[in-house]
Design a protein around this motif. Structure first.
Motif, PDB file in Angstrom:
ATOM      1  N   ALA A  96       0.890  -1.337  -0.083  1.00 16.80           N
ATOM      2  CA  ALA A  96       0.016  -0.083  -0.138  1.00 16.80           C
ATOM      3  C   ALA A  96       1.038   1.164  -0.062  1.00 16.80           C
ATOM      4  N   LEU A  97       2.099   1.108   0.772  1.00 12.22           N
ATOM      5  CA  LEU A  97       2.828   2.359   0.825  1.00 12.22           C
ATOM      6  C   LEU A  97       3.498   2.473  -0.457  1.00 12.22           C
ATOM      7  N   LYS A  98       3.818   1.574  -1.054  1.00 11.54           N
ATOM      8  CA  LYS A  98       4.705   1.606  -2.299  1.00 11.54           C
ATOM      9  C   LYS A  98       3.657   2.105  -3.353  1.00 11.54           C
ATOM     10  N   ALA A  99       2.405   1.761  -3.375  1.00 10.19           N
ATOM     11  CA  ALA A  99       1.330   2.351  -4.291  1.00 10.19           C
ATOM     12  C   ALA A  99       1.190   3.879  -4.358  1.00 10.19           C
ATOM     13  N   THR A 100       1.343   4.070  -3.181  1.00 14.13           N
ATOM     14  CA  THR A 100       1.316   5.824  -2.973  1.00 14.13           C
ATOM     15  C   THR A 100       2.774   6.350  -3.018  1.00 14.13           C
ATOM     16  N   GLU A 101       3.681   5.605  -3.549  1.00 12.25           N
ATOM     17  CA  GLU A 101       5.040   5.972  -3.798  1.00 12.25           C
ATOM     18  C   GLU A 101       5.715   6.536  -2.409  1.00 12.25           C
ATOM     19  N   GLY A 338       5.231 -11.341  -5.459  1.00 12.44           N
ATOM     20  CA  GLY A 338       6.207 -11.994  -4.482  1.00 12.44           C
ATOM     21  C   GLY A 338       7.747 -11.683  -4.721  1.00 12.44           C
ATOM     22  N   HIS A 339       8.075 -11.543  -5.929  1.00 12.11           N
ATOM     23  CA  HIS A 339       9.446 -11.072  -6.370  1.00 12.11           C
ATOM     24  C   HIS A 339       9.435  -9.795  -6.006  1.00 12.11           C
ATOM     25  N   GLN A 340      10.735  -9.421  -5.790  1.00  9.48           N
ATOM     26  CA  GLN A 340      11.048  -7.856  -5.481  1.00  9.48           C
ATOM     27  C   GLN A 340      10.772  -6.881  -6.482  1.00  9.48           C
ATOM     28  N   GLY A 341       9.856  -5.964  -6.156  1.00 12.10           N
ATOM     29  CA  GLY A 341       9.330  -5.036  -7.123  1.00 12.10           C
ATOM     30  C   GLY A 341       9.084  -3.785  -6.653  1.00 12.10           C
ATOM     31  N   LEU A 342       8.334  -2.835  -7.507  1.00  8.02           N
ATOM     32  CA  LEU A 342       7.995  -1.574  -7.195  1.00  8.02           C
ATOM     33  C   LEU A 342       6.577  -1.398  -6.533  1.00  8.02           C
ATOM     34  N   GLY A 343       5.583  -2.406  -6.223  1.00  7.88           N
ATOM     35  CA  GLY A 343       4.644  -2.409  -5.581  1.00  7.88           C
ATOM     36  C   GLY A 343       3.505  -3.202  -6.338  1.00  7.88           C
ATOM     37  N   GLY A 344       2.380  -3.823  -5.502  1.00  7.35           N
ATOM     38  CA  GLY A 344       1.612  -4.663  -6.183  1.00  7.35           C
ATOM     39  C   GLY A 344       2.397  -5.516  -7.155  1.00  7.35           C
ATOM     40  N   LEU A 345       1.330  -5.947  -8.232  1.00  2.00           N
ATOM     41  CA  LEU A 345       1.940  -6.731  -9.304  1.00  2.00           C
ATOM     42  C   LEU A 345       2.856  -6.147 -10.093  1.00  2.00           C
ATOM     43  N   ASP A 346       3.984  -6.747 -10.243  1.00  2.00           N
ATOM     44  CA  ASP A 346       4.825  -6.178 -11.360  1.00  2.00           C
ATOM     45  C   ASP A 346       5.001  -7.319 -12.650  1.00  2.00           C
ATOM     46  N   ILE A 347       5.476  -6.914 -13.608  1.00  2.00           N
ATOM     47  CA  ILE A 347       5.665  -7.721 -14.764  1.00  2.00           C
ATOM     48  C   ILE A 347       7.006  -8.040 -14.617  1.00  2.00           C
ATOM     49  N   ILE A 367       7.603   0.326 -17.376  1.00  2.00           N
ATOM     50  CA  ILE A 367       6.601  -0.501 -17.696  1.00  2.00           C
ATOM     51  C   ILE A 367       5.754  -0.610 -16.228  1.00  2.00           C
ATOM     52  N   ASN A 368       6.492  -0.770 -15.206  1.00  3.96           N
ATOM     53  CA  ASN A 368       6.002  -1.211 -14.068  1.00  3.96           C
ATOM     54  C   ASN A 368       5.561  -0.101 -12.734  1.00  3.96           C
ATOM     55  N   SER A 369       4.596  -0.131 -12.331  1.00  6.32           N
ATOM     56  CA  SER A 369       4.305   0.969 -11.404  1.00  6.32           C
ATOM     57  C   SER A 369       4.171   0.566  -9.838  1.00  6.32           C
ATOM     58  N   GLY A 370       3.811   1.464  -8.708  1.00  7.50           N
ATOM     59  CA  GLY A 370       3.542   0.842  -7.460  1.00  7.50           C
ATOM     60  C   GLY A 370       2.334   0.271  -7.411  1.00  7.50           C
ATOM     61  N   MET A 371       1.194   0.458  -8.305  1.00  2.09           N
ATOM     62  CA  MET A 371       0.064  -0.526  -8.415  1.00  2.09           C
ATOM     63  C   MET A 371       0.242  -1.771  -9.274  1.00  2.09           C
ATOM     64  N   ASP A 372      -0.875  -2.282  -9.593  1.00  4.46           N
ATOM     65  CA  ASP A 372      -0.746  -3.590 -10.203  1.00  4.46           C
ATOM     66  C   ASP A 372      -0.560  -3.439 -11.768  1.00  4.46           C
ATOM     67  N   ASP A 373       0.509  -4.268 -12.198  1.00  3.89           N
ATOM     68  CA  ASP A 373       0.601  -4.274 -13.677  1.00  3.89           C
ATOM     69  C   ASP A 373       0.851  -5.576 -14.086  1.00  3.89           C
ATOM     70  N   PHE A 374      -0.051  -6.062 -15.218  1.00  3.06           N
ATOM     71  CA  PHE A 374      -0.234  -7.425 -15.610  1.00  3.06           C
ATOM     72  C   PHE A 374      -0.576  -7.586 -16.902  1.00  3.06           C
ATOM     73  N   SER A 375      -0.887  -8.710 -17.159  1.00  2.00           N
ATOM     74  CA  SER A 375      -1.513  -9.130 -18.433  1.00  2.00           C
ATOM     75  C   SER A 375      -0.655  -8.642 -19.528  1.00  2.00           C
ATOM     76  N   PHE A 376       0.644  -9.223 -19.733  1.00  2.00           N
ATOM     77  CA  PHE A 376       1.546  -8.554 -20.727  1.00  2.00           C
ATOM     78  C   PHE A 376       1.552  -9.543 -21.934  1.00  2.00           C
ATOM     79  N   VAL A 377       1.498  -8.805 -23.079  1.00  2.00           N
ATOM     80  CA  VAL A 377       1.561  -9.460 -24.324  1.00  2.00           C
ATOM     81  C   VAL A 377       2.485  -8.769 -25.048  1.00  2.00           C
ATOM     82  N   VAL A 378       3.237  -9.387 -26.219  1.00  2.00           N
ATOM     83  CA  VAL A 378       4.177  -8.467 -27.035  1.00  2.00           C
ATOM     84  C   VAL A 378       4.045  -9.321 -28.301  1.00  2.00           C
TER      85      VAL A 378
END
Length: 624
Positions: A96-101, A338-347, A367-378
């Motif tokens: 929650a703290l990371k989501a608010t930066e 679960g892996h080290q990230g920037l907050g929430g779900l990261d890709i 590409i990743n933020s403090g909130m949830d980032d997901f469902s990546f396709v390329v």
């Protein structure tokens, strides 16, 4: 409990009761148990803010991704009850703290909780050096309320999940409509157009999402919430299942539940390998490491499937791993908190080497933020793709263009215990050049990983050092063929695993277990038998040049306390001097006389000769 924004809104489905009466804790708890989080939060806000209320209030906001409100509730919880808070609330408050930066507070919280330093700013800088691509992203719609996510390629079209069908029932979790699949096109400017509902043979009155298609467009796999509810931990839950459908004579038919789905757990987020022989998915089935893990099955030629295989703890953690996507070269992309990230779900991405996935890399802050980032396709041939994120408050689709990052040559890896394979944060890792000059040194953090800048076509020595462990050294040579990520996993072995005569006793101290050293009455010179024993210690300390040892001498209880202290100190000093004379640095040892004060057998004045002999001893305790 599992966090829910729109992408997982269909995971747990329960009844909703609407109370228009005076707030009460009982009613709020009933709403919370039913996962009617919007109504429950409103009621908790009007109640006394005790530990129970603050925990549930924070969870109501957290599971609906209202992170500023969650951070406030959790902040009050930690301020008032910091000594009795369950471990999972550290994890939620940190996200929650990371989501608010508020990274400084998040890092301080988790560093104290985990007992090693976490520094998100340095982590970002580290990622900037090693990520293969930088991303330029923009939303594909003007609206921020359609709840779009889970886009997949469907020929020249795209298919995605959305809340756009306002005719659907409202889901109590977040007061939003149930999910349906939609299809559309994306313009050259990256704008989603021509959006229409997908086939009514697929969309039902429950949730559908996360569709994936074979290249010929004749087979699809997708997620659908089960209509049947089962009891899990005292609550009625509708899990998610995977389905397959065939496109025959211009319509979708043969909608069939996949055999490894179940009423008892969720199976969702399908992804196909490039050759379409493997299907990847996310599940919380029995045997998962945590909330959700990523699994794979092989699709046999006859259309049957092998048993699901967990991708293991290189990919999966005790938290969430979801939304897999597999590129043409076999690279696995997935979302994780679960892996080290920037907050929430990261890709994250993980390359496959000989069908074994390497340690995942966070795709970084472009590409990743403090909130949830997901469902990546390329689409790798043109480096364009899509993701979903709730960084603006609700789930929305974003298009991206990726460009190669000008990376540095690096040496990187992780440190683990040789026997248990546990990560070893706090280990010192050093890198030396071919002239034995130190060019980099660091103490590994939360994930026990290290990264050093290097140069191509050079030979290096890398060393791991840790108290109570044998040092480990490896030699590496860097290349100039584009392998900028040269990963070495240093496995180091504890002294008590490496040597039979080294043991950790119940007092938590690590001893070198040698034969007792005997001295003549009232003497401290080293006799021949004692010298033979000490020679074993000399060999051990030469084998492990970082080892530091306390030489502790003890007497029996005969004679006065003051006399015994002097005698034991003389014996400890004599032992030290013998070791110095045999090549051991004085700085690596500490001699201490304990006199009669720490007997092995506390028999006082009633000791017999055997007990006196046992209490007269020199002990060797490893300090480092």
């Amino acid at each position: 409990m599992k966090k829910c924004n729109v992408y997982s809104v269909f995971i747990l489905l329960t009844s909703c009761f609407v109370f228009g009466q005076k707030p009460s804790l009982k009613k709020a708890d009933e709403l919370f148990a039913q996962k009617s989080y919007v109504e429950a939060a409103a009621m908790y806000e009007d109640l006394k803010q005790d530990k129970h209320t603050l925990q549930n209030l924070g969870d109501c906001y957290f599971f609906n991704s209202e992170m500023a409100s969650a951070a406030k509730a959790y902040g009050n919880l930690f301020f008032s009850h910091k000594d009795s808070i369950p471990s999972e609330y550290y994890f939620r408050y940190m996200h929650a703290l990371k989501a608010t930066e508020d990274y400084d507070k998040a890092d301080a919280l988790m560093s104290k909780h985990m007992k090693y330093t976490i520094d998100t700013k340095k982590f970002k800088e580290h990622l900037n050096n090693i990520v293969p691509y930088n991303y330029e992203i923009k939303p594909v719609t003007r609206s921020t309320s359609t709840g779009d996510f889970g886009l997949s390629f469907y020929g020249e079209k795209v298919v995605f999940a959305s809340l756009r069908n306002q005719k659907n029932p409202t889901y109590a979790w977040n007061q939003k409509p149930y999910l349906d699949l939609f299809e559309g096109t994306v313009s050259k400017e990256g704008v989603l157009e021509n959006v229409v509902p997908f086939s009514d043979k697929i969309n039902t009155k429950t949730h559908e999402s996360s569709a994936v298609f074979t290249y010929d467009g004749l087979v699809m796999y997708f997620s659908r919430t089960n209509e049947k509810r089962v009891e899990v931990n005292g609550e009625m839950v509708a899990h998610v299942k995977l389905y397959r459908a065939d496109f025959i004579e211009n319509e979708w038919t043969n909608v069939t539940e996949l055999p490894f789905s179940s009423d008892s757990f969720s199976t969702m987020h399908p992804a196909l390998s490039a050759d379409e022989t493997k299907l990847y998915f996310s599940s919380d089935r029995p045997g998962s490491l945590g909330s959700f893990d990523i699994y794979e099955v092989t699709i046999n030629e006859d259309g049957t499937y092998t048993e699901p295989v967990n991708l293991g703890n290189t990919i999966n953690t005790i938290h969430r791993e979801q939304f897999p996507f597999v590129g043409q070269d076999g690279t696995l992309y997935f979302a994780s908190d679960g892996h080290q990230g920037l907050g929430g779900l990261d890709i994250f991405m993980s390359k496959s080497y000989n069908e074994v996935f390497a340690k995942p890399i966070n795709l970084g802050e472009t590409i990743n933020s403090g909130m949830d980032d997901f469902s990546f396709v390329v689409k790798e041939d043109v480096n364009i793709g899509y993701l979903a994120s709730n960084r603006k408050g609700t789930d929305n689709l974003y298009a991206f263009v990726r460009t190669e990052n000008e990376r540095k040559f690096t040496v990187e890896g992780e440190v683990r215990d040789k026997n248990s394979k546990a990560l070893l944060p706090g280990t010192i890792v050093s890198l030396y050049d071919e002239n034995d000059q130190l060019i980099g040194q660091l103490v590994v953090g939360e994930n026990a990983d290290y990264t050093f800048n290097s140069e191509p076509n050079k030979r290096y020595r890398i060393e791991a050092e840790r108290d109570f462990y044998a040092s480990k050294t490896d030699y590496i040579e860097t290349l100039d063929d584009g392998r900028v990520r040269f990963t070495i996993e240093l496995e180091i072995e504890s002294y008590d695993d490496a040597e039979e005569i080294i043991i950790t006793k119940d007092d938590g101290l690590v001893y070198i277990q040698l034969e007792n050293i005997y001295f003549d009455l009232n003497k401290w010179d080293i006799k021949t038998q004692a010298a033979s024993t000490l020679d074993v210690l000399v060999d051990i300390m030469k084998k492990y040049p970082r080892m530091e040892v306390e030489l502790g001498a003890h007497t029996d209880s005969r004679a006065s306390d003051a006399y015994n202290l002097r005698l034991s100190q003389n014996r400890a000093t004599a032992t030290l001097e013998y070791l110095v004379a045999n090549g051991i640095s004085r700085s690596r040892m500490r001699s201490k006389g304990y006199g009669e004060r720490v007997p092995l057998i506390p028999c006082g004045d009633n000791c017999n000769e055997e007990q006196h002999a046992i209490n007269r001893r020199v002990e060797f305790i490893i300090l480092k």
